[in-house]
Motif scaffolding. Structure first.
Motif, PDB file in Angstrom:
ATOM      1  N   GLN A  64       0.807  -1.214   0.000  1.00 28.31           N
ATOM      2  CA  GLN A  64       0.000   0.000   0.000  1.00 28.31           C
ATOM      3  C   GLN A  64       0.846   1.272   0.000  1.00 28.31           C
ATOM      4  OE1 GLN A  64      -2.762  -0.750   3.316  1.00 28.31           O
ATOM      5  NE2 GLN A  64      -4.312  -1.395   1.823  1.00 28.31           N
ATOM      6  N   GLN A  65       2.050   1.174  -0.521  1.00 27.32           N
ATOM      7  CA  GLN A  65       2.922   2.344  -0.655  1.00 27.32           C
ATOM      8  C   GLN A  65       2.629   3.020  -1.994  1.00 27.32           C
ATOM      9  OE1 GLN A  65       7.074   1.375  -1.051  1.00 27.32           O
ATOM     10  NE2 GLN A  65       7.768   3.430  -0.516  1.00 27.32           N
ATOM     11  N   ALA A  66       2.452   4.348  -1.981  1.00 27.53           N
ATOM     12  CA  ALA A  66       2.298   5.092  -3.226  1.00 27.53           C
ATOM     13  C   ALA A  66       3.634   5.118  -3.952  1.00 27.53           C
ATOM     14  CB  ALA A  66       1.817   6.506  -2.933  1.00 27.53           C
ATOM     15  N   PHE A  67       3.602   5.073  -5.282  1.00 31.36           N
ATOM     16  CA  PHE A  67       4.851   5.066  -6.032  1.00 31.36           C
ATOM     17  C   PHE A  67       5.113   6.416  -6.690  1.00 31.36           C
ATOM     18  CE2 PHE A  67       1.566   2.760  -8.506  1.00 31.36           C
ATOM     19  CZ  PHE A  67       1.412   3.614  -9.591  1.00 31.36           C
ATOM     20  N   GLU A  68       6.403   6.659  -6.978  1.00 33.65           N
ATOM     21  CA  GLU A  68       6.848   7.944  -7.511  1.00 33.65           C
ATOM     22  C   GLU A  68       7.747   7.726  -8.716  1.00 33.65           C
ATOM     23  OE1 GLU A  68       8.945   9.566  -4.227  1.00 33.65           O
ATOM     24  OE2 GLU A  68       7.147  10.136  -3.117  1.00 33.65           O
ATOM     25  N   THR A  69       7.822   8.728  -9.578  1.00 37.36           N
ATOM     26  CA  THR A  69       8.726   8.656 -10.719  1.00 37.36           C
ATOM     27  C   THR A  69      10.172   8.735 -10.236  1.00 37.36           C
ATOM     28  OG1 THR A  69       8.651  11.060 -11.026  1.00 37.36           O
ATOM     29  CG2 THR A  69       7.037   9.742 -12.246  1.00 37.36           C
ATOM     30  N   GLY A  70      11.089   8.262 -11.069  1.00 34.74           N
ATOM     31  CA  GLY A  70      12.503   8.290 -10.718  1.00 34.74           C
ATOM     32  C   GLY A  70      12.879   7.305  -9.637  1.00 34.74           C
ATOM     33  N   THR A  71      11.994   6.358  -9.343  1.00 38.69           N
ATOM     34  CA  THR A  71      12.216   5.406  -8.264  1.00 38.69           C
ATOM     35  C   THR A  71      12.028   3.985  -8.779  1.00 38.69           C
ATOM     36  OG1 THR A  71      11.347   7.035  -6.696  1.00 38.69           O
ATOM     37  CG2 THR A  71      11.572   4.774  -5.906  1.00 38.69           C
ATOM     38  N   VAL A  72      12.874   3.081  -8.287  1.00 36.46           N
ATOM     39  CA  VAL A  72      12.817   1.663  -8.649  1.00 36.46           C
ATOM     40  C   VAL A  72      12.323   0.881  -7.436  1.00 36.46           C
ATOM     41  CG1 VAL A  72      14.151  -0.347  -9.407  1.00 36.46           C
ATOM     42  CG2 VAL A  72      14.750   1.950 -10.249  1.00 36.46           C
ATOM     43  N   TYR A  73      11.307   0.065  -7.622  1.00 40.68           N
ATOM     44  CA  TYR A  73      10.742  -0.739  -6.539  1.00 40.68           C
ATOM     45  C   TYR A  73      10.932  -2.213  -6.870  1.00 40.68           C
ATOM     46  CZ  TYR A  73       8.441   3.698  -5.519  1.00 40.68           C
ATOM     47  OH  TYR A  73       8.188   5.025  -5.254  1.00 40.68           O
ATOM     48  N   MET A  74      11.519  -2.954  -5.933  1.00 44.76           N
ATOM     49  CA  MET A  74      11.809  -4.369  -6.154  1.00 44.76           C
ATOM     50  C   MET A  74      10.920  -5.240  -5.273  1.00 44.76           C
ATOM     51  SD  MET A  74      15.508  -6.263  -6.006  1.00 44.76           S
ATOM     52  CE  MET A  74      15.826  -7.632  -7.109  1.00 44.76           C
ATOM     53  N   ALA A  75      10.327  -6.273  -5.855  1.00 47.77           N
ATOM     54  CA  ALA A  75       9.496  -7.198  -5.095  1.00 47.77           C
ATOM     55  C   ALA A  75      10.352  -7.941  -4.072  1.00 47.77           C
ATOM     56  CB  ALA A  75       8.820  -8.193  -6.027  1.00 47.77           C
ATOM     57  N   PRO A  76       9.884  -8.052  -2.820  1.00 40.31           N
ATOM     58  CA  PRO A  76      10.649  -8.799  -1.811  1.00 40.31           C
ATOM     59  C   PRO A  76      10.532 -10.298  -2.045  1.00 40.31           C
ATOM     60  CG  PRO A  76       8.600  -7.984  -0.879  1.00 40.31           C
ATOM     61  CD  PRO A  76       8.677  -7.422  -2.268  1.00 40.31           C
ATOM     62  N   PRO A  77      11.434 -11.092  -1.474  1.00 41.33           N
ATOM     63  CA  PRO A  77      11.347 -12.546  -1.619  1.00 41.33           C
ATOM     64  C   PRO A  77      10.029 -13.086  -1.064  1.00 41.33           C
ATOM     65  CG  PRO A  77      13.469 -11.895  -0.687  1.00 41.33           C
ATOM     66  CD  PRO A  77      12.603 -10.674  -0.681  1.00 41.33           C
ATOM     67  N   ASP A  78       9.503 -14.124  -1.717  1.00 40.07           N
ATOM     68  CA  ASP A  78       8.315 -14.842  -1.255  1.00 40.07           C
ATOM     69  C   ASP A  78       7.075 -13.950  -1.182  1.00 40.07           C
ATOM     70  OD1 ASP A  78       7.235 -17.340  -0.561  1.00 40.07           O
ATOM     71  OD2 ASP A  78       7.249 -16.821   1.572  1.00 40.07           O
ATOM     72  N   ARG A  79       7.049 -12.865  -1.936  1.00 41.04           N
ATOM     73  CA  ARG A  79       5.893 -11.977  -1.987  1.00 41.04           C
ATOM     74  C   ARG A  79       5.667 -11.539  -3.432  1.00 41.04           C
ATOM     75  NH1 ARG A  79       5.817 -13.750   2.336  1.00 41.04           N
ATOM     76  NH2 ARG A  79       5.306 -12.800   4.346  1.00 41.04           N
ATOM     77  N   HIS A  80       4.404 -11.542  -3.849  1.00 40.23           N
ATOM     78  CA  HIS A  80       4.055 -10.994  -5.143  1.00 40.23           C
ATOM     79  C   HIS A  80       3.974  -9.474  -5.047  1.00 40.23           C
ATOM     80  CE1 HIS A  80       3.291 -14.782  -7.101  1.00 40.23           C
ATOM     81  NE2 HIS A  80       2.358 -15.130  -6.239  1.00 40.23           N
ATOM     82  N   LEU A  81       4.242  -8.809  -6.152  1.00 36.41           N
ATOM     83  CA  LEU A  81       4.096  -7.361  -6.269  1.00 36.41           C
ATOM     84  C   LEU A  81       3.101  -7.077  -7.383  1.00 36.41           C
ATOM     85  CD1 LEU A  81       4.856  -4.354  -5.912  1.00 36.41           C
ATOM     86  CD2 LEU A  81       6.849  -4.781  -7.396  1.00 36.41           C
ATOM     87  N   ILE A  82       2.001  -6.386  -7.065  1.00 39.80           N
ATOM     88  CA  ILE A  82       1.038  -5.973  -8.077  1.00 39.80           C
ATOM     89  C   ILE A  82       0.745  -4.486  -7.895  1.00 39.80           C
ATOM     90  CG2 ILE A  82       0.031  -8.255  -8.390  1.00 39.80           C
ATOM     91  CD1 ILE A  82      -2.268  -7.452  -6.617  1.00 39.80           C
ATOM     92  N   LEU A  83       0.166  -3.878  -8.928  1.00 42.77           N
ATOM     93  CA  LEU A  83      -0.080  -2.440  -8.948  1.00 42.77           C
ATOM     94  C   LEU A  83      -1.566  -2.140  -9.003  1.00 42.77           C
ATOM     95  CD1 LEU A  83       2.553  -1.343 -11.628  1.00 42.77           C
ATOM     96  CD2 LEU A  83       2.878  -1.586  -9.158  1.00 42.77           C
ATOM     97  N   THR A  84      -1.936  -0.981  -8.446  1.00 43.29           N
ATOM     98  CA  THR A  84      -3.226  -0.367  -8.715  1.00 43.29           C
ATOM     99  C   THR A  84      -2.911   0.964  -9.406  1.00 43.29           C
ATOM    100  OG1 THR A  84      -3.353   0.772  -6.576  1.00 43.29           O
ATOM    101  CG2 THR A  84      -4.224  -1.477  -6.689  1.00 43.29           C
ATOM    102  N   GLU A  85      -3.869   1.884  -9.444  1.00 44.58           N
ATOM    103  CA  GLU A  85      -3.612   3.147 -10.134  1.00 44.58           C
ATOM    104  C   GLU A  85      -2.520   3.967  -9.460  1.00 44.58           C
ATOM    105  OE1 GLU A  85      -7.143   5.382 -10.647  1.00 44.58           O
ATOM    106  OE2 GLU A  85      -7.991   4.031 -12.165  1.00 44.58           O
ATOM    107  N   LYS A  86      -2.482   3.959  -8.129  1.00 45.74           N
ATOM    108  CA  LYS A  86      -1.600   4.879  -7.404  1.00 45.74           C
ATOM    109  C   LYS A  86      -0.626   4.202  -6.452  1.00 45.74           C
ATOM    110  CE  LYS A  86      -3.471   8.803  -8.865  1.00 45.74           C
ATOM    111  NZ  LYS A  86      -2.708   9.790  -9.670  1.00 45.74           N
TER     112      LYS A  86
END
Length: 280
Positions: free
Chosen positions: A69-91
């Protein structure tokens, strides 16, 4: 789809991925007008902070471990942690354990599918070195939703199987070595917004099903699966339940069970083979 949301770049990789990622991110500027999300197939005992710190040493972008539930920002790289899926919503990002997809967690397809469903033509999918076929369906979804697709040339990849599988099954926009990929991603990130493509119903429905299963642990009803697919004559290698083929005409074959496990044709065959071997 929010027209004011940032451009989205989703990257999937497996074996040999960290070296490829450091080379790619080193070519991107700190003010890149896009947010980047990475799924690297990891063992459960991997250290995400260690890997992110390694990336930070090779790029001007800010690299972080993705948080729920962290909002994402431009210029930033987000990496999925081990043993967890990473999915996106609009924000924001959603990070959850959830069922395996293509026998991986984190898996590439869930990230790419959510990017296609929520961001459509503003999403760019990137596949780098790796094994097997996780990411094939996700790349097709991005393509069908109007996004751009970029694949590392198999001759340039340390492990060419994954890039080759994607190229074989999806009409890719750019097939290039890592050395040329940064320039392409910068060009795509700076392009004016394209006319949006209506997200196909099956892409949106499957994205919502996967999100519900992963976040709320709510199994999909048999009736819902019957409405969006046809029953397949196979059992799920992970849970033993029935499988449904959700593929539309002229699309990549994919399968899903009511408890949330999902497969490409190749990963299903690999899973069934592993299951038989364990039984023997």
């Amino acid at each position: 789809m929010d027209i004011n949301s940032p451009k989205i770049i989703v990257i999937g990789t497996s074996a040999g991925g960290m070296q490829a990622l450091t080379l790619l991110l080193s070519k991107l500027p700190a003010d890149l007008p896009a947010a980047i999300f990475i799924v690297q197939h990891l063992s459960n005992d991997s250290s995400a902070p260690f890997l992110v710190n390694r990336l930070n040493h090779h790029t001007k972008l800010t690299c972080k471990v993705a948080e729920h539930q962290q909002a994402f920002e431009t210029g930033t790289v987000y990496m999925a942690p081990p043993d967890r899926h990473l999915i996106l919503t609009e924000k924001e990002m959603l990070v959850a354990r959830g069922p395996l997809e293509n026998q991986f967690r984190p898996a590439i397809d869930p990230l790419f599918r959510s990017a296609a469903a929520y961001h459509g033509a503003r999403a760019t999918g990137v596949i780098l070195t790796g094994f097997l076929s996780d990411g094939v369906v996700g790349m097709e979804f991005i393509k069908r939703c109007g996004g751009k697709t970029v694949v590392q040339h198999p001759d340039d990849a340390e492990y060419p199987a994954l890039p080759a599988n994607v190229i074989r099954q999806v009409a890719i926009d750019y097939v290039v070595p890592i050395s040329d990929m940064g320039e392409i991603l910068m060009k795509l990130a700076h392009q004016p917004d394209q006319d949006s493509v209506k997200v196909p119903t099956d892409v949106w429905q499957e994205a919502q099903i996967a999100q519900r299963v992963m976040i709320s642990s709510v199994m999909t009803s048999i009736e819902e699966l019957d409405n969006i697919g046809k029953r397949a004559p196979y059992s799920c290698p992970d849970c033993g339940g029935g499988l449904w083929e959700l593929s539309q005409p002229n699309t990549v074959k994919r399968f899903r069970c009511h408890s949330g496990h999902a497969y490409t044709k190749e990963s299903l065959m690999q899973g069934m083979s592993n299951s038989i071997e364990e039984t023997l």
